[in-house]
Scaffold this motif. Structure first.
Motif, PDB file in Angstrom:
ATOM      1  N   TYR A 227       0.938  -1.105  -0.119  1.00 33.00           N
ATOM      2  CA  TYR A 227       0.094   0.056   0.113  1.00 33.00           C
ATOM      3  C   TYR A 227       0.742   1.361   0.011  1.00 33.00           C
ATOM      4  CZ  TYR A 227      -3.221   3.668   1.388  1.00 33.00           C
ATOM      5  OH  TYR A 227      -4.048   4.800   1.476  1.00 33.00           O
ATOM      6  N   LYS A 228       1.880   1.480   0.797  1.00 36.87           N
ATOM      7  CA  LYS A 228       2.744   2.251   0.840  1.00 36.87           C
ATOM      8  C   LYS A 228       3.465   2.685  -0.360  1.00 36.87           C
ATOM      9  CE  LYS A 228       7.012   4.305   3.216  1.00 36.87           C
ATOM     10  NZ  LYS A 228       8.030   3.932   4.246  1.00 36.87           N
ATOM     11  N   TYR A 229       3.830   1.655  -0.853  1.00 36.68           N
ATOM     12  CA  TYR A 229       4.700   1.927  -2.177  1.00 36.68           C
ATOM     13  C   TYR A 229       3.805   1.527  -3.615  1.00 36.68           C
ATOM     14  CZ  TYR A 229       8.471   1.577   1.097  1.00 36.68           C
ATOM     15  OH  TYR A 229       9.255   1.572   2.398  1.00 36.68           O
ATOM     16  N   SER A 230       2.614   2.069  -3.375  1.00 39.36           N
ATOM     17  CA  SER A 230       1.834   1.904  -4.616  1.00 39.36           C
ATOM     18  C   SER A 230       1.883   3.235  -5.221  1.00 39.36           C
ATOM     19  CB  SER A 230       0.040   1.609  -4.187  1.00 39.36           C
ATOM     20  OG  SER A 230      -0.362   2.761  -3.244  1.00 39.36           O
ATOM     21  N   SER A 231       2.435   4.162  -4.664  1.00 35.17           N
ATOM     22  CA  SER A 231       2.727   5.805  -5.372  1.00 35.17           C
ATOM     23  C   SER A 231       4.393   5.848  -4.995  1.00 35.17           C
ATOM     24  CB  SER A 231       1.947   6.677  -4.833  1.00 35.17           C
ATOM     25  OG  SER A 231       2.290   7.163  -3.683  1.00 35.17           O
ATOM     26  N   LEU A 232       4.743   6.795  -5.790  1.00 29.76           N
ATOM     27  CA  LEU A 232       6.100   7.259  -5.550  1.00 29.76           C
ATOM     28  C   LEU A 232       6.088   8.072  -4.276  1.00 29.76           C
ATOM     29  CD1 LEU A 232       7.003   8.863  -9.269  1.00 29.76           C
ATOM     30  CD2 LEU A 232       7.609   6.565  -8.118  1.00 29.76           C
ATOM     31  N   GLN A 233       5.138   8.715  -3.714  1.00 30.98           N
ATOM     32  CA  GLN A 233       5.197   9.185  -2.646  1.00 30.98           C
ATOM     33  C   GLN A 233       5.671   8.491  -1.407  1.00 30.98           C
ATOM     34  OE1 GLN A 233       4.890  12.360  -1.928  1.00 30.98           O
ATOM     35  NE2 GLN A 233       3.627  13.319  -3.801  1.00 30.98           N
ATOM     36  N   GLY A 234       5.211   7.099  -1.290  1.00 24.65           N
ATOM     37  CA  GLY A 234       5.829   6.426  -0.344  1.00 24.65           C
ATOM     38  C   GLY A 234       7.395   6.167  -0.408  1.00 24.65           C
ATOM     39  N   TYR A 235       7.987   6.228  -1.648  1.00 27.45           N
ATOM     40  CA  TYR A 235       9.455   6.201  -1.934  1.00 27.45           C
ATOM     41  C   TYR A 235       9.994   7.657  -1.456  1.00 27.45           C
ATOM     42  CZ  TYR A 235       8.970   1.827  -4.474  1.00 27.45           C
ATOM     43  OH  TYR A 235       8.785   0.633  -4.748  1.00 27.45           O
ATOM     44  N   ALA A 236       9.365   8.717  -1.944  1.00 19.55           N
ATOM     45  CA  ALA A 236       9.956   9.912  -1.400  1.00 19.55           C
ATOM     46  C   ALA A 236       9.658  10.135   0.089  1.00 19.55           C
ATOM     47  CB  ALA A 236       8.865  11.202  -1.986  1.00 19.55           C
ATOM     48  N   GLN A 237       8.683   9.514   0.692  1.00 20.67           N
ATOM     49  CA  GLN A 237       8.737   9.457   2.261  1.00 20.67           C
ATOM     50  C   GLN A 237       9.952   8.828   2.948  1.00 20.67           C
ATOM     51  OE1 GLN A 237       5.543   7.901   3.947  1.00 20.67           O
ATOM     52  NE2 GLN A 237       6.246   7.394   5.682  1.00 20.67           N
ATOM     53  N   ASP A 238      10.529   7.913   2.225  1.00 24.18           N
ATOM     54  CA  ASP A 238      11.622   7.145   2.655  1.00 24.18           C
ATOM     55  C   ASP A 238      12.773   7.778   2.419  1.00 24.18           C
ATOM     56  OD1 ASP A 238      10.088   5.023   3.532  1.00 24.18           O
ATOM     57  OD2 ASP A 238      11.085   3.760   1.727  1.00 24.18           O
ATOM     58  N   VAL A 239      12.674   8.741   1.555  1.00 30.97           N
ATOM     59  CA  VAL A 239      14.114   9.606   1.224  1.00 30.97           C
ATOM     60  C   VAL A 239      14.243  10.550   2.234  1.00 30.97           C
ATOM     61  CG1 VAL A 239      14.754  11.419  -0.276  1.00 30.97           C
ATOM     62  CG2 VAL A 239      14.182   9.216  -1.355  1.00 30.97           C
ATOM     63  N   LEU A 240      12.945  11.248   2.736  1.00 33.33           N
ATOM     64  CA  LEU A 240      12.988  12.242   3.699  1.00 33.33           C
ATOM     65  C   LEU A 240      13.282  11.691   4.855  1.00 33.33           C
ATOM     66  CD1 LEU A 240       9.787  14.203   2.803  1.00 33.33           C
ATOM     67  CD2 LEU A 240      12.300  14.996   2.325  1.00 33.33           C
ATOM     68  N   GLU A 241      12.942  10.345   5.206  1.00 30.23           N
ATOM     69  CA  GLU A 241      13.217   9.763   6.769  1.00 30.23           C
ATOM     70  C   GLU A 241      14.782   9.547   6.732  1.00 30.23           C
ATOM     71  OE1 GLU A 241      10.902   6.164   6.763  1.00 30.23           O
ATOM     72  OE2 GLU A 241       8.974   7.430   7.098  1.00 30.23           O
ATOM     73  N   ILE A 242      15.417   9.139   5.603  1.00 27.23           N
ATOM     74  CA  ILE A 242      16.934   8.793   5.467  1.00 27.23           C
ATOM     75  C   ILE A 242      17.803  10.215   5.747  1.00 27.23           C
ATOM     76  CG2 ILE A 242      18.817   8.467   3.891  1.00 27.23           C
ATOM     77  CD1 ILE A 242      16.826   6.487   2.438  1.00 27.23           C
TER      78      ILE A 242
ATOM     79  N   ARG B 279       7.393  -5.779 -10.192  1.00 20.58           N
ATOM     80  CA  ARG B 279       6.201  -5.489 -11.005  1.00 20.58           C
ATOM     81  C   ARG B 279       5.621  -4.359 -10.466  1.00 20.58           C
ATOM     82  NH1 ARG B 279       1.352  -5.214 -12.241  1.00 20.58           N
ATOM     83  NH2 ARG B 279       0.512  -5.830 -14.189  1.00 20.58           N
ATOM     84  N   GLN B 280       5.455  -4.369  -9.013  1.00 19.91           N
ATOM     85  CA  GLN B 280       4.763  -3.235  -8.508  1.00 19.91           C
ATOM     86  C   GLN B 280       5.433  -1.806  -8.883  1.00 19.91           C
ATOM     87  OE1 GLN B 280       3.609  -3.003  -4.280  1.00 19.91           O
ATOM     88  NE2 GLN B 280       1.893  -1.637  -4.726  1.00 19.91           N
ATOM     89  N   PHE B 281       6.865  -2.117  -8.565  1.00 20.59           N
ATOM     90  CA  PHE B 281       7.641  -0.764  -8.784  1.00 20.59           C
ATOM     91  C   PHE B 281       7.641  -0.199 -10.058  1.00 20.59           C
ATOM     92  CE2 PHE B 281      11.814   1.078  -7.693  1.00 20.59           C
ATOM     93  CZ  PHE B 281      11.537   2.337  -7.624  1.00 20.59           C
ATOM     94  N   ALA B 282       7.746  -1.492 -11.082  1.00 25.07           N
ATOM     95  CA  ALA B 282       7.655  -1.103 -12.492  1.00 25.07           C
ATOM     96  C   ALA B 282       6.142  -0.229 -12.744  1.00 25.07           C
ATOM     97  CB  ALA B 282       7.572  -2.117 -13.223  1.00 25.07           C
ATOM     98  N   GLU B 283       4.946  -0.951 -12.321  1.00 30.69           N
ATOM     99  CA  GLU B 283       3.657  -0.174 -12.417  1.00 30.69           C
ATOM    100  C   GLU B 283       3.669   0.979 -11.808  1.00 30.69           C
ATOM    101  OE1 GLU B 283      -1.061  -1.205 -11.739  1.00 30.69           O
ATOM    102  OE2 GLU B 283       0.504  -2.890 -11.699  1.00 30.69           O
TER     103      GLU B 283
END
Length: 268
Positions: free
Chosen positions: A66-81, A189-193
């Motif tokens: 669910y979290k990684y169903s959009s690029l915002q989930g990955y952006a959140q991880d970047v900010l956390e790092i 596959r989910q990341f590709a989608e």
């Protein structure tokens, strides 16, 4: 349970400069893809490398569909790092989809970012004709995703030479294919989608961090029209055409890639 972000994303900190530069890998890759670039920045920068959850040596247990169903989930991880490392005014170098992930993160918290370098970026891969050319028809993407589902190994060997675009250097294509194949097929596959169906065009006007767009020649993933569109819609952006072919100039032409990044940072 407290999440150790640095363990989750396999964060590595190298070098000893006062300025921090963060390298973010693209789809199907991991931080090792930057190994030819990093030595060129070690002397003058503190270098941060990481793997997105589901890639490389990240902690796959933290993968949340669910979290990684959009690029915002990955952006959140970047900010956390960045928060975990207490970064301010960092340089963020994003390859491919990481360009948009970094931009989305910078819109949320611009204080972490001084400059963004986008390597082969695209705000939208699917054509929206006549107003926008992204390089792919929706049917192309659907067929690619279906191929991933049906025959993941076959998909990897099909796509790698097309996106690498350096046929005379088979070792580069082989490395990319191996990288693709090492992923968990469902996560890949989910990341590709999420990547290929993303549309960040509306967010471009919200971005304020000065940005270098590095446009590769003969890039099957991010054609020249895409770089020009980005430059036209991103404030404070500079577009630099590269001689490097294909979508992975940090592997095929690390010297040119490093030079353009350094030239940009010295000129701003």
């Amino acid at each position: 349970m407290t999440i150790d972000v640095l363990v989750r994303n396999n964060v590595k900190v190298l070098g000893s400069g006062s300025q921090t530069i963060v390298f973010a890998h693209g789809f199907g890759c991991d931080q090792d893809m930057w190994r030819y670039i990093v030595p060129n920045f070690m002397d003058n920068y503190r270098v941060v490398l990481f793997d997105y959850v589901g890639s490389g040596q990240s902690q796959i247990d933290y993968y949340d569909a669910y979290k990684y169903s959009s690029l915002q989930g990955y952006a959140q991880d970047v900010l956390e790092i960045m928060k975990a490392l207490d970064l301010r005014d960092a340089i963020f170098v994003g390859h491919s989809v990481s360009s948009m992930i970094g931009m989305l993160a910078s819109i949320q918290s611009s204080n972490y970012f001084r400059h963004i370098v986008m390597l082969g970026p695209s705000p939208r891969y699917v054509n929206d004709l006549p107003s926008y050319y992204g390089g792919f028809d929706r049917r192309d993407i659907d067929e690619l995703l279906e191929m991933m589902q049906m025959n993941f190994i076959g998909w990897s060997s099909y796509l790698a030479p097309i996106v690498m675009q350096n046929s005379e250097r088979k070792e580069l294509t082989d490395e990319l294919e191996k990288s693709f194949c090492s992923r968990d097929p469902h996560i890949a596959r989910q990341f590709a989608e999420v990547t290929f169906l993303s549309d960040c065009r509306e967010e471009l006007e919200q971005a304020s961090v000065p940005t270098l767009i590095l446009q590769c020649s003969d890039d099957s993933i991010a054609p020249v029209e895409v770089g020009e569109y980005l430059h036209a819609h991103l404030k404070n952006s500079r577009l630099q055409q590269m001689t490097a072919k294909g979508h992975y100039p940090h592997l095929s032409q690390p010297e040119e890639t490093s030079r353009f990044i350094k030239d940009y940072l010295q000129s701003v």
